[in-house]
Motif scaffolding. Structure first.
Motif, PDB file in Angstrom:
ATOM      1  N   ARG A  88      51.350  59.021  -7.295  1.00  0.00           N
ATOM      2  CA  ARG A  88      50.110  58.282  -7.125  1.00  0.00           C
ATOM      3  C   ARG A  88      50.237  57.062  -6.407  1.00  0.00           C
ATOM      4  O   ARG A  88      49.881  56.752  -5.592  1.00  0.00           O
ATOM      5  CB  ARG A  88      49.219  58.219  -8.104  1.00  0.00           C
ATOM      6  CG  ARG A  88      47.941  57.498  -7.968  1.00  0.00           C
ATOM      7  CD  ARG A  88      47.237  57.666  -8.999  1.00  0.00           C
ATOM      8  NE  ARG A  88      45.896  56.892  -8.942  1.00  0.00           N
ATOM      9  CZ  ARG A  88      44.789  57.075  -8.004  1.00  0.00           C
ATOM     10  NH1 ARG A  88      44.732  58.025  -7.391  1.00  0.00           N
ATOM     11  NH2 ARG A  88      43.757  56.136  -7.917  1.00  0.00           N
ATOM     12  N   SER A 139      35.082  55.182   0.034  1.00  0.00           N
ATOM     13  CA  SER A 139      36.242  55.990  -0.098  1.00  0.00           C
ATOM     14  C   SER A 139      36.626  55.836  -1.596  1.00  0.00           C
ATOM     15  O   SER A 139      36.159  54.895  -2.497  1.00  0.00           O
ATOM     16  CB  SER A 139      37.375  55.204   0.616  1.00  0.00           C
ATOM     17  OG  SER A 139      37.322  55.749   1.974  1.00  0.00           O
ATOM     18  N   SER A 140      37.290  57.031  -2.087  1.00  0.00           N
ATOM     19  CA  SER A 140      37.545  57.072  -3.538  1.00  0.00           C
ATOM     20  C   SER A 140      38.856  55.969  -3.739  1.00  0.00           C
ATOM     21  O   SER A 140      38.756  55.626  -4.949  1.00  0.00           O
ATOM     22  CB  SER A 140      38.167  58.311  -3.872  1.00  0.00           C
ATOM     23  OG  SER A 140      39.228  58.927  -3.028  1.00  0.00           O
ATOM     24  N   LYS A 193      30.441  58.446  -3.271  1.00  0.00           N
ATOM     25  CA  LYS A 193      31.936  58.514  -2.969  1.00  0.00           C
ATOM     26  C   LYS A 193      32.521  59.558  -2.402  1.00  0.00           C
ATOM     27  O   LYS A 193      32.566  60.629  -2.811  1.00  0.00           O
ATOM     28  CB  LYS A 193      32.365  58.164  -4.412  1.00  0.00           C
ATOM     29  CG  LYS A 193      34.077  58.029  -4.540  1.00  0.00           C
ATOM     30  CD  LYS A 193      34.716  58.031  -5.788  1.00  0.00           C
ATOM     31  CE  LYS A 193      34.068  56.764  -6.670  1.00  0.00           C
ATOM     32  NZ  LYS A 193      34.785  56.834  -8.065  1.00  0.00           N
ATOM     33  N   LEU A 194      33.217  59.252  -1.217  1.00  0.00           N
ATOM     34  CA  LEU A 194      33.887  60.349  -0.454  1.00  0.00           C
ATOM     35  C   LEU A 194      35.292  60.613  -1.040  1.00  0.00           C
ATOM     36  O   LEU A 194      35.890  59.673  -1.514  1.00  0.00           O
ATOM     37  CB  LEU A 194      33.838  60.130   1.045  1.00  0.00           C
ATOM     38  CG  LEU A 194      32.386  60.050   1.807  1.00  0.00           C
ATOM     39  CD1 LEU A 194      32.728  59.374   3.124  1.00  0.00           C
ATOM     40  CD2 LEU A 194      31.794  61.446   1.637  1.00  0.00           C
ATOM     41  N   PRO A 195      35.597  61.723  -0.935  1.00  0.00           N
ATOM     42  CA  PRO A 195      37.191  62.116  -1.254  1.00  0.00           C
ATOM     43  C   PRO A 195      38.407  61.391  -0.026  1.00  0.00           C
ATOM     44  O   PRO A 195      39.024  62.295   0.322  1.00  0.00           O
ATOM     45  CB  PRO A 195      37.298  63.370  -1.485  1.00  0.00           C
ATOM     46  CG  PRO A 195      36.500  63.910  -0.479  1.00  0.00           C
ATOM     47  CD  PRO A 195      35.283  62.918  -0.375  1.00  0.00           C
ATOM     48  N   THR A 196      38.098  60.265   0.291  1.00  0.00           N
ATOM     49  CA  THR A 196      38.827  59.731   1.191  1.00  0.00           C
ATOM     50  C   THR A 196      39.758  58.432   0.946  1.00  0.00           C
ATOM     51  O   THR A 196      39.473  58.025  -0.281  1.00  0.00           O
ATOM     52  CB  THR A 196      37.967  59.175   2.412  1.00  0.00           C
ATOM     53  OG1 THR A 196      36.907  58.479   2.039  1.00  0.00           O
ATOM     54  CG2 THR A 196      37.404  60.520   3.068  1.00  0.00           C
ATOM     55  N   LEU A 197      40.594  58.069   1.376  1.00  0.00           N
ATOM     56  CA  LEU A 197      41.431  57.012   1.473  1.00  0.00           C
ATOM     57  C   LEU A 197      41.477  55.920   2.556  1.00  0.00           C
ATOM     58  O   LEU A 197      41.313  56.248   3.686  1.00  0.00           O
ATOM     59  CB  LEU A 197      42.847  57.476   1.203  1.00  0.00           C
ATOM     60  CG  LEU A 197      42.880  58.351   0.202  1.00  0.00           C
ATOM     61  CD1 LEU A 197      44.671  58.785   0.262  1.00  0.00           C
ATOM     62  CD2 LEU A 197      42.833  58.095  -1.240  1.00  0.00           C
ATOM     63  N   ARG A 245      34.252  63.182   7.684  1.00  0.00           N
ATOM     64  CA  ARG A 245      33.622  63.477   6.571  1.00  0.00           C
ATOM     65  C   ARG A 245      32.454  62.221   6.290  1.00  0.00           C
ATOM     66  O   ARG A 245      31.349  62.481   5.694  1.00  0.00           O
ATOM     67  CB  ARG A 245      34.493  63.400   5.116  1.00  0.00           C
ATOM     68  CG  ARG A 245      35.094  64.887   4.904  1.00  0.00           C
ATOM     69  CD  ARG A 245      36.061  64.633   4.117  1.00  0.00           C
ATOM     70  NE  ARG A 245      37.225  63.964   4.358  1.00  0.00           N
ATOM     71  CZ  ARG A 245      38.472  63.694   3.844  1.00  0.00           C
ATOM     72  NH1 ARG A 245      38.468  64.576   2.699  1.00  0.00           N
ATOM     73  NH2 ARG A 245      39.384  62.845   4.438  1.00  0.00           N
TER      74      ARG A 245
END
Length: 241
Positions: A12, A191-192, A210-214, A224
């Motif tokens: 991670r 972003s997440s 909250k989007l599953p983006t970085l 997205r």
């Protein structure tokens, strides 16, 4: 078990470190692109749908409006007239100063029922405009992207005053955060994992997504995000139905 947990943490850490680096590289590339000729601002105001709501872009700190070009193109392709404000420059002024610049533009163009689409510090400017400006009545709602409504703890260490103003302890930011009057008309999308806003972008009373983006900057080019923005402008996803 402990070895597995450690391996997971290291993985991670590697993923997030890579995302952080990519975010800075993305920002650097767009800073350079902002200095080059590109899509004329007036071209984004031509509309294919006369009934579409006008959109006003507000970029983040040290960003020109061209930083938001991927979002602007998605909005324009959906039929919206997209207004940019060259007078904001690279947005290094205070939130009240930049809010006044946007306010003058709204009055000059006589925009009513406008939707603000703002990135990062731009969302603070937008909220200030909605809550404290005489032209605030011209704003229907705001879609804020990666906005530090509660500040960023990293900002307190910044060498530049305009960045330190984004600290959670800044009096201007605290006063703006305490004003809840317009929060229900704000959609906060983020972003997440945002390497610049570790505390997140949730806003009390707002619609928080909250989007599953970085990333903080790379989010602007993510499809997205574009889909989420367009959804809140009344456009269905192409996959809907």
């Amino acid at each position: 078990m402990e070895t597995s947990t450690l391996a997971g943490r290291l993985f991670r850490w590697a993923v997030l470190s890579c995302a952080w680096l990519q975010d800075y590289l993305y920002a650097g590339v767009w800073q350079l692109r902002s200095l080059l000729p590109g899509t004329p601002a007036d071209q984004l105001r031509t509309v294919s749908d006369p009934a579409a709501e006008p959109v006003v872009l507000i970029p983040g700190i040290w960003e020109s409006w061209k930083f938001m070009l991927p979002v602007a193109k998605a909005l324009h392709q959906a039929g919206h007239p997209v207004h940019v404000i060259p007078q904001l420059g690279f947005n290094h002024g205070t939130v009240p100063e930049m809010s006044e610049t946007v306010s003058r533009y709204l009055a000059k163009e006589q925009l009513d029922g406008a939707v603000l689409v703002a990135h990062s510090k731009g969302g603070l400017i937008g909220k200030y405009l909605m809550a404290a400006s005489l032209q605030g009545y011209r704003i229907n709602r705001m879609i804020a992207i990666g906005t530090p409504f509660s500040g960023s703890r990293y900002a307190r260490y910044a060498p530049i005053r305009s960045l330190r103003a984004l600290s959670p302890n800044d009096q201007g930011l605290l006063k703006l955060s305490a004003n809840l009057s317009v929060n229900s008309r704000i959609i906060s999308i983020y972003s997440s994992f945002d390497p610049h806003i570790p505390g997140g972008c949730d806003l009390a009373g707002a619609t928080n997504i909250k989007l599953p983006t970085l990333g903080h900057f790379r989010l602007l080019s993510d499809e997205r995000l574009h889909a989420a923005v367009l959804k809140h402008l009344g456009h269905e996803s192409p996959s809907a139905g």
